[in-house]
Every structure is written in C-alpha cells, then in structure tokens.
Design an enzyme around this catalytic site. Structure first.
Site, PDB file in Angstrom:
ATOM      1  N   ASP A   1      31.295  19.151  -4.297  1.00  0.00           N
ATOM      2  CA  ASP A   1      30.231  18.157  -4.292  1.00  0.00           C
ATOM      3  C   ASP A   1      28.985  18.611  -3.538  1.00  0.00           C
ATOM      4  OD1 ASP A   1      28.610  15.883  -4.097  1.00  0.00           O
ATOM      5  OD2 ASP A   1      30.331  14.544  -4.140  1.00  0.00           O
TER       6      ASP A   1
ATOM      7  N   HIS B   1      26.028  15.579  -2.745  1.00  0.00           N
ATOM      8  CA  HIS B   1      25.901  14.642  -1.623  1.00  0.00           C
ATOM      9  C   HIS B   1      25.125  15.243  -0.451  1.00  0.00           C
ATOM     10  CE1 HIS B   1      29.087  16.945   0.340  1.00  0.00           C
ATOM     11  NE2 HIS B   1      29.104  16.147   1.376  1.00  0.00           N
TER      12      HIS B   1
ATOM     13  N   ASP C   1      30.556  12.295   6.276  1.00  0.00           N
ATOM     14  CA  ASP C   1      31.516  12.238   5.172  1.00  0.00           C
ATOM     15  C   ASP C   1      32.558  11.153   5.382  1.00  0.00           C
ATOM     16  OD1 ASP C   1      30.442  14.327   3.638  1.00  0.00           O
ATOM     17  OD2 ASP C   1      31.408  15.819   4.912  1.00  0.00           O
TER      18      ASP C   1
ATOM     19  N   HIS D   1      71.082  13.106  21.756  1.00  0.00           N
ATOM     20  CA  HIS D   1      72.439  13.365  22.261  1.00  0.00           C
ATOM     21  C   HIS D   1      72.661  14.831  22.624  1.00  0.00           C
ATOM     22  CE1 HIS D   1      72.577  10.165  19.084  1.00  0.00           C
ATOM     23  NE2 HIS D   1      73.130   9.482  20.076  1.00  0.00           N
TER      24      HIS D   1
ATOM     25  N   HIS E   1      24.156  13.938   4.018  1.00  0.00           N
ATOM     26  CA  HIS E   1      23.904  14.813   5.165  1.00  0.00           C
ATOM     27  C   HIS E   1      22.411  15.043   5.410  1.00  0.00           C
ATOM     28  CE1 HIS E   1      28.142  15.591   5.413  1.00  0.00           C
ATOM     29  NE2 HIS E   1      28.191  16.201   4.255  1.00  0.00           N
TER      30      HIS E   1
END
Ligand code: FES
Ligand SMILES: [Fe+2]
Length: 454
Positions: free
Chosen positions: A205, A208, A364, A103, A213
């Site tokens: 982490d 991992h 990931d 408006h 990876h």
C-alpha cells in the site's frame, strides 16, 4: 457462517469485510493457514549457543524454539505434557532444562521428559516417560538465517514454499557476507486489528503514504519521498515496482538503491556503507539486485504473517489473538558486516519511525483498528472492500520472477495476498493449494540475475 468461496473474489479485486471479524472465518484461518503454512520462528542470530531459547507463537499455539547440543534447532509446543501448564514463562534465555512450575516435571532441551518428582513413590515407576515428550513442531527449517516452523507434515519443503521469493529475499539475507541479524529487543505492541490488515498494508500500500503518513513525511523531510508529503500529488508513479505471484509472497520496492535510508536524520554513514560495498554486492547478486534493489526501500512479505523491510530496517510478525486483535512483534534489522556505529544508528532510527511509539507506526495503528471496527456490524460485515487498483496492469518482466506492476502505488500485492488467503482457506489440504512462481527462474533463459526490468 459465510460461504468461504464468496468471501474473496480475487479476479474482481473485492473481499467481504466479514473476513476481518467473523469468528468462524478466524477458526478456519487457524486450521488452514496457521496450521498449514511455514511460520517464522526466529532468526538464527538470536540463538547462537546450545540451550538458547525463544518463546513465540504459531497462530495461537505457543512454542519454544531451542538451539540443540548438536547446533540444530528444534521447536516444541510450550505446554507441559502432565496437566497442560505453560512450561516456560520467559520470553528468551538459555536453559539446561525446563521445569514446570505446577508439579515440577522437567524436560531436556531436546524435549525429553527428564525428571518426574516422586516418580517411584507415587507413579510406582509405571509412567511411560517417552510418551510424555514435549510435542515437537512437525517441521523446522531455516533459509539463510530465518528459522521457520510448520505444523503440517504434508507441507512442501521450506525452499519450495518460499519459491522464487528467495531470489528477492536474498537482497535482505545474502547481499553481504554474514547476512542479516536482528538487534535490540523484541518490540511488542498489542493492537485492535485483524491480522490481515497490517500484512496487506505493508505488502503493497504505497497509496496511504501521502495521507496517513503525511505528517510523519513532513517531519522527516526525505528528498526521496518528497512527493508523498502532499497527498501523493508529487509522486513519480513510474518509480518502483510491486511483485506478486510468488506462492503468495510479495515484494514492494523502490528501485533507486538508496532510499532505504531516506528517513534517517543523517543518512551519510549509511550511504557511505552502500557506496563502499556496492561493487561487492553486484558481484554477489548481479546488477539488478545489486544496483537497483540493495539499499532501496523494500517491503518483503512472506505469507502469511512475516515482513522484512530492508530499507526501514525492521522484521515483523503479526501474532493473531482472535479476529480483531494482534500482537505485533518487531525487531531492528542490520547487516552483520555493518560497522557498529551504523548498527546503532539503525536501531535508533527504527525506534523513532516504526518502534512502539514510532512516528509512522502510530498513524497505521489507528486506521487499521478503525477498518477492523467497521467490519463488525451486521450490515458493514456484508459490505465489500475494494482492492481493484491496477488490476490487469501487471505481467512478467524479462529476467525478474513474479507478476509485476510498475510503481509503488497499486493494490497489486494486496490483491495477490487475498488471492492466496482464498486459495488456502478453500483448500482441504496442501494437495489442493496451487503453487506458482509466475515467470519463475526455472522458466527463464540463463543469466536472469543480471537482467534489468524492461
Ligand atoms: S502441569 Fe506441569 S508438572 Fe504438572
Ligand atoms: Fe503505513
């Protein structure tokens, strides 16, 4: 609903999977974590001029962050105070005012309701415009370029909230004159994961790397990370450190002063920059931070959802969108003092590794989405996640703030992240949230900045 107190058992290194999927837990997070903590809004380098603005989120609340005429920064809920429409639809830009699309109410960059169409004719001049000011974010403050907002008027100051994490964070923000800047565009990715999973993954982490990876590690063939390419079997388990116990914030770092640029196709320019400026940084930050941290791969986590990786050169926030969804926002990070050619190389490498189609990021996303799915079942939701690695194998180190576990393969930081989560989720207000800086600088002998890790 699950009892909040038994969802996470920090002392045992366990948490119930339901914390990744239960809508009631998520509602509590909105109130007690995103409604209470200091949340990253922008970097000052993104808002150089009055009227510059960024549209972002605090939890699921949309906010406009605006550089003011006096060069201060304010933030407002991005919602029109008339009938609740989204006020600004652009992600970023420069504005003299914001006019609502519905408006036509218009607001100044300071949040004042400046104009109401037909104010005299249809409101008979009876509207109290001061009452319809944009709703401000209660607290906005900056630390060395990083701008944060907080909805809770009873929260500690930003400096107190960051605590001794600042000592480490200065390696990212204050190693060189001019500090840090974000470059390139905002890289946004929608992911089917609970927001806590990527935060704890990046917070600590290292485990991992040689699995999730392995392919990416092989592709980049980094000498510094060669041990990770074969299922972690060649990793130097003593190298690096995980630092937690800093009001819920954490640091994961190699301590070699150079591996931050290990994933570059050609790191020569970056290594030359480090060599050229090393002495200056040592003078500025002391020997430990200047020699062992600056140039290393460092993952900073500022609770709850901000991460800055000086090595991989990105800054990221995870915007929650329900228990099982996030928007992940990433920017490339440089030091202002770097030559332009190096800044460009950093942007390109960040896109290649951790951009929306980056070599590492896709590894990931798949695992995190899968962990989230495996928390949704009636039975799996009752199961626990085991975050026990290196429990009891940490402690203070002379001269370094925080509770430290040596090595970067550990679940030390993840455990502390859930501990902080638990402290917030079970506290009725900030008065019940413990604050601690283990081995805090205030507790130490003078000259801490130059002391080596034992
Ligand atoms: S909702 Fe914004 S002007 Fe009506
Ligand atoms: Fe990863």
């Amino acid at each position: 609903m699950h009892g909040l107190s038994d969802l996470v058992l920090p002392a045992a290194g366990r948490q119930r999977r339901a914390i990744y999927s239960d809508p009631q837990v998520y509602a509590q997070e909105m109130e007690r974590i995103f409604g209470r903590c200091w949340l990253f809004l922008a970097h000052e380098s993104q808002l150089p001029n009055p009227g510059d603005f960024i549209r972002t989120f605090m939890g699921e609340d949309e906010v406009l962050v605006i550089r003011q005429a006096d060069h201060g920064i304010k933030a407002f809920l991005n919602t029109c105070t008339h009938r609740g429409n989204r006020l600004c639809r652009a992600d970023r830009g420069n504005a003299r005012a914001f006019a609502c699309n519905y408006h036509g109410w218009a607001f100044g960059i300071d949040g004042t309701l400046a104009a109401v169409p037909l104010e005299k004719e249809v409101y008979f001049c009876e509207i109290d415009k001061a009452r319809h000011h944009l709703v401000p974010v209660e607290k906005v403050a900056a630390y060395k370029g990083l701008v944060f907002g907080c909805f809770d008027p009873h929260a500690p100051s930003l400096d107190d909230y960051l605590g001794d994490a600042r000592w480490y964070l200065d390696v990212a923000l204050d190693a060189m004159p001019g500090g840090m800047a974000l470059v390139g565009t905002t890289q946004k990715v929608a992911m089917s994961t609970n927001w806590k999973l990527p935060v704890e993954n990046v917070s600590g982490d290292g485990y991992h790397l040689g699995w999730a990876h392995a392919g990416a590690m092989k592709a980049v063939q980094s000498l510094d990370f060669s041990g990770f390419a074969v299922g972690n079997t060649g990793v130097n388990l003593e190298g690096g450190m995980s630092v937690a116990g800093l009001n819920g914030h954490s640091v994961l770092a190699t301590l070699d002063g150079k591996s931050g640029y290990s994933f570059y196709p050609d790191p020569r320019e970056a290594l030359a920059y480090l060599a050229e400026n090393r002495a200056r940084v040592v003078e500025r930050l002391g020997a430990f931070r200047g020699e062992k941290l600056w140039g290393s791969n460092i993952n900073f986590t500022i609770f709850p959802n901000l991460q800055v990786l000086t090595g991989l050169n990105w800054l990221r926030i995870y915007q929650p969108r329900g228990p099982g969804r996030i928007e992940q926002w990433t920017w490339a990070v440089v030091e202002q003092a770097m030559p332009d050619a190096l800044k460009q190389q950093i942007l390109e490498n960040q896109t290649l590794t951790f951009g929306p189609a980056g070599l590492f990021d896709n590894d990931d996303g798949d695992n995190l989405a899968s962990c989230t799915e495996q928390s949704r079942g009636w039975r799996t939701g009752q199961m626990e996640v085991y975050t026990h690695m290196a429990l009891g194998h940490s402690g203070p180190r002379p001269g370094l703030p925080g509770d430290i576990a040596m090595g970067i393969i550990s679940e030390h930081n993840q455990r502390h992240f859930y501990r902080r989560w638990h402290e917030h989720i079970t506290a009725a207000s900030w008065a019940d949230v413990p604050r601690y800086n283990v081995n805090g600088l205030d507790d130490q002998a003078a000259g801490a900045a130059g002391v080596s890790a034992a």
